[in-house]
Design an enzyme around this catalytic site. Structure first.
Site, PDB file in Angstrom:
ATOM      1  N   HIS A  20      11.859   5.923  13.759  1.00 36.00           N
ATOM      2  CA  HIS A  20      11.778   6.042  12.294  1.00 36.00           C
ATOM      3  C   HIS A  20      12.500   7.320  11.844  1.00 36.00           C
ATOM      4  O   HIS A  20      12.475   8.332  12.545  1.00 36.00           O
ATOM      5  CB  HIS A  20      10.294   6.098  11.918  1.00 36.00           C
ATOM      6  CG  HIS A  20      10.001   5.885  10.467  1.00 36.00           C
ATOM      7  ND1 HIS A  20      10.279   6.824   9.510  1.00 36.00           N
ATOM      8  CD2 HIS A  20       9.436   4.844   9.808  1.00 36.00           C
ATOM      9  CE1 HIS A  20       9.902   6.361   8.321  1.00 36.00           C
ATOM     10  NE2 HIS A  20       9.380   5.159   8.473  1.00 36.00           N
ATOM     11  N   ASP A  78       0.791  -1.234   0.000  1.00 40.48           N
ATOM     12  CA  ASP A  78       0.000   0.000   0.000  1.00 40.48           C
ATOM     13  C   ASP A  78       0.823   1.284   0.000  1.00 40.48           C
ATOM     14  O   ASP A  78       0.330   2.341   0.383  1.00 40.48           O
ATOM     15  CB  ASP A  78      -0.911   0.000   1.228  1.00 40.48           C
ATOM     16  CG  ASP A  78      -0.123  -0.056   2.545  1.00 40.48           C
ATOM     17  OD1 ASP A  78       1.125   0.003   2.501  1.00 40.48           O
ATOM     18  OD2 ASP A  78      -0.760  -0.151   3.606  1.00 40.48           O
ATOM     19  N   GLU A 126      -2.402   5.154   2.611  1.00 40.82           N
ATOM     20  CA  GLU A 126      -2.192   3.735   2.266  1.00 40.82           C
ATOM     21  C   GLU A 126      -3.468   3.007   1.841  1.00 40.82           C
ATOM     22  O   GLU A 126      -3.445   2.177   0.942  1.00 40.82           O
ATOM     23  CB  GLU A 126      -1.519   3.001   3.437  1.00 40.82           C
ATOM     24  CG  GLU A 126      -0.051   3.351   3.646  1.00 40.82           C
ATOM     25  CD  GLU A 126       0.172   4.628   4.437  1.00 40.82           C
ATOM     26  OE1 GLU A 126      -0.819   5.248   4.900  1.00 40.82           O
ATOM     27  OE2 GLU A 126       1.344   5.031   4.587  1.00 40.82           O
ATOM     28  N   ARG A 176       1.482   8.530   9.189  1.00 40.58           N
ATOM     29  CA  ARG A 176       1.253   9.919   8.813  1.00 40.58           C
ATOM     30  C   ARG A 176       0.099  10.548   9.599  1.00 40.58           C
ATOM     31  O   ARG A 176       0.157  11.684  10.023  1.00 40.58           O
ATOM     32  CB  ARG A 176       0.889   9.941   7.333  1.00 40.58           C
ATOM     33  CG  ARG A 176       1.549  10.978   6.505  1.00 40.58           C
ATOM     34  CD  ARG A 176       1.416  10.593   5.047  1.00 40.58           C
ATOM     35  NE  ARG A 176       2.686  10.066   4.585  1.00 40.58           N
ATOM     36  CZ  ARG A 176       3.577  10.779   3.912  1.00 40.58           C
ATOM     37  NH1 ARG A 176       3.313  12.024   3.607  1.00 40.58           N
ATOM     38  NH2 ARG A 176       4.718  10.259   3.538  1.00 40.58           N
ATOM     39  N   GLU A 205       0.183  -9.081  -1.116  1.00 33.17           N
ATOM     40  CA  GLU A 205      -0.528  -8.539   0.058  1.00 33.17           C
ATOM     41  C   GLU A 205      -1.746  -7.716  -0.397  1.00 33.17           C
ATOM     42  O   GLU A 205      -1.917  -6.546  -0.061  1.00 33.17           O
ATOM     43  CB  GLU A 205       0.394  -7.704   0.958  1.00 33.17           C
ATOM     44  CG  GLU A 205      -0.119  -7.566   2.375  1.00 33.17           C
ATOM     45  CD  GLU A 205       0.707  -6.624   3.242  1.00 33.17           C
ATOM     46  OE1 GLU A 205       0.617  -5.403   3.085  1.00 33.17           O
ATOM     47  OE2 GLU A 205       1.447  -7.138   4.110  1.00 33.17           O
ATOM     48  N   HIS A 218       5.122   5.517  13.178  1.00 32.34           N
ATOM     49  CA  HIS A 218       5.475   6.395  12.060  1.00 32.34           C
ATOM     50  C   HIS A 218       4.292   6.879  11.238  1.00 32.34           C
ATOM     51  O   HIS A 218       4.465   7.683  10.340  1.00 32.34           O
ATOM     52  CB  HIS A 218       6.439   5.652  11.125  1.00 32.34           C
ATOM     53  CG  HIS A 218       5.795   4.482  10.433  1.00 32.34           C
ATOM     54  ND1 HIS A 218       5.071   4.623   9.289  1.00 32.34           N
ATOM     55  CD2 HIS A 218       5.755   3.171  10.743  1.00 32.34           C
ATOM     56  CE1 HIS A 218       4.620   3.425   8.914  1.00 32.34           C
ATOM     57  NE2 HIS A 218       5.022   2.538   9.784  1.00 32.34           N
TER      58      HIS A 218
END
Ligand code: UD1
Ligand code: UDP
Length: 374
Positions: free
Chosen positions: A248, A97, A133, A217, A119, A215
């Protein structure tokens, strides 16, 4: 004539999850397999390439500091053209994604290759969570010719979108292939790793270790501040606990986390760990707090409870089985749930059962067998 494969990935999790497929295709003489990395990530990608000993044929080297979705998407599509023109693949494989998956999918469609989505079919059904995503995965599903779903549930999501059943294969998640490969290597008596040796000197393994990553967004800003506030409270109230947080490299994560959590005695902020050290540390941990997709899939295989700092997940299987709890970013809820797991052994044991809803380590083999028959 050999079938031509082009396998493309760009970020750390894609690399981990595509590495077993690369290895499986490279040992099969019926295919000519080319690997291209967009390098949407740089250092975090290179750590994975090194561990799995993969040398890409093409490296687009596209990561820019604090990059944005617009330029990254555009540059991936543009830079894939010469690669597609030169390789002329029959099949292009993308994963999951990310911006790389979606943009390479579009480029491969323009180039006329068959698109294989690894996936496939995970859904939250909310385009804002995770952002971007969920949209990337839906769009890639629209473009793909063949869909490799990790579970029956993800296959059903695709069937509900009128994807033909003959084009979907339930494979298990390749992350379990990677995890089993990684664990075997790490447990080999010949395996020597400086990072692991260093972790042994930094952490006190007599104490309960809480492993943290984050991490997403949609958690940047307020969400991350609330998560950090919870971690600070947990650390201060539980001197018998050590929190380790491999941070990250995204500046929107690294900046605030370092600012909010530096200098607390039992919180260790470290750089992203290479895959072997990370899975070694997962095995040694008592509890994991994360918003990562991949970690939600790996932890149940190691019998580790996971508190997920998200309100929705496209991976509901482990939530339903009771080893993963969705908490969001509310400070009090994170503290409360962590305290319960730290102090109530019965509750902890119930959540720590070993199970494997995401795969059996043979996902890559199934994908290769499927394409071989096409
Ligand atoms: C990306 C994916 C996300 C995935 C995550 C895995 C998208 C939109 N997001 O998010 O789905 O879960 O990777 O970690 O595709 N950086 C470095 N070095 C690195 C990696 C990142 O310095 O090795 C920094 C750079 O400043 C870069 C920034 O992080 O610009 C953001 O990277 P990006 O891939 O755009 O976003 P992630 O948050 O990593
Ligand atoms: N991981 C790693 N080092 C770290 C943190 C995570 O190797 O310091 C691995 C982890 O085992 C998992 C993957 O990276 O396989 C998850 O990546 P990330 O959380 O960045 O992305 P997501 O899975 O959320 O897309």
């Amino acid at each position: 004539m050999k079938k031509k494969n082009l396998i493309v990935f760009g970020t750390r999790p894609e690399a981990i999850k595509m590495a077993p497929l690369v290895k499986e295709f490279l040992k099969n003489d019926n295919f000519e397999t080319t690997v291209c990395v967009t390098a949407q990530h740089r250092e975090m990608l290179d750590q994975v390439l090194e561990f799995f000993e993969i040398k890409p044929d093409y490296d687009l080297n596209l990561m820019r500091p604090n990059q944005n979705l617009y330029t990254l998407t555009a540059s991936i599509i543009e830079n894939m053209k010469p690669v597609l023109d030169e390789v002329k693949p029959d099949y292009v494989y993308v994963h999951g994604d990310t911006t790389t998956s979606m943009a390479v999918g579009i480029a491969a469609f323009y180039g006329g290759a068959k698109i294989c989505h690894v996936e496939a079919g995970l859904r939250t059904f909310n385009r804002q969570y995770p952002f971007p995503e969920e949209f990337n995965r839906q769009l890639t599903g629209k473009i793909a010719d063949f869909h490799f779903s990790p579970t029956a549930l993800s296959k059903n999501n695709l069937l509900a979108e009128n994807i033909k059943e003959e084009n979907i294969l339930v494979t298990g998640n390749t992350v379990i292939d990677a995890l089993l490969y990684g664990i075997e290597k790490v447990n080999d008596s010949d395996f020597k790793d400086e990072e692991i040796e260093n972790l042994k000197t930094v952490l006190d393994f007599q104490k309960k270790i809480i492993l943290v990553t984050g991490h997403r967004r949609e958690n940047h800003g307020d969400g991350l501040i609330k998560i950090c506030s919870a971690l600070k409270t947990i650390a201060e109230n539980n001197p018998d606990v050590e929190i380790i947080y491999p941070v990250h490299l995204n500046p929107n994560v690294k900046g605030p986390v370092n600012e909010l959590l530096s200098g607390i005695t039992n919180i260790y902020l470290v750089a992203p760990l290479a895959y072997p050290s990370f899975i070694w540390l997962m095995e040694k941990s008592y509890l994991i707090i994360t918003d990562s997709g991949g970690i939600q899939e790996e932890a149940p295989s190691l019998g580790k409870p996971v508190l997920v700092t998200r309100t929705t997940t496209e991976r509901p299987e482990a939530v339903e089985e009771g080893t993963v709890i969705l908490l969001g970013t509310d400070t009090d809820r994170i503290v409360e749930e962590s305290n319960k797991l730290l102090n109530n052994t019965k509750y902890y044991n119930e959540m720590s059962m070993l199970h494997n809803p995401y795969g059996d380590g043979k996902a890559s083999e199934r994908i290769v067998n499927f394409i071989e028959k096409k």
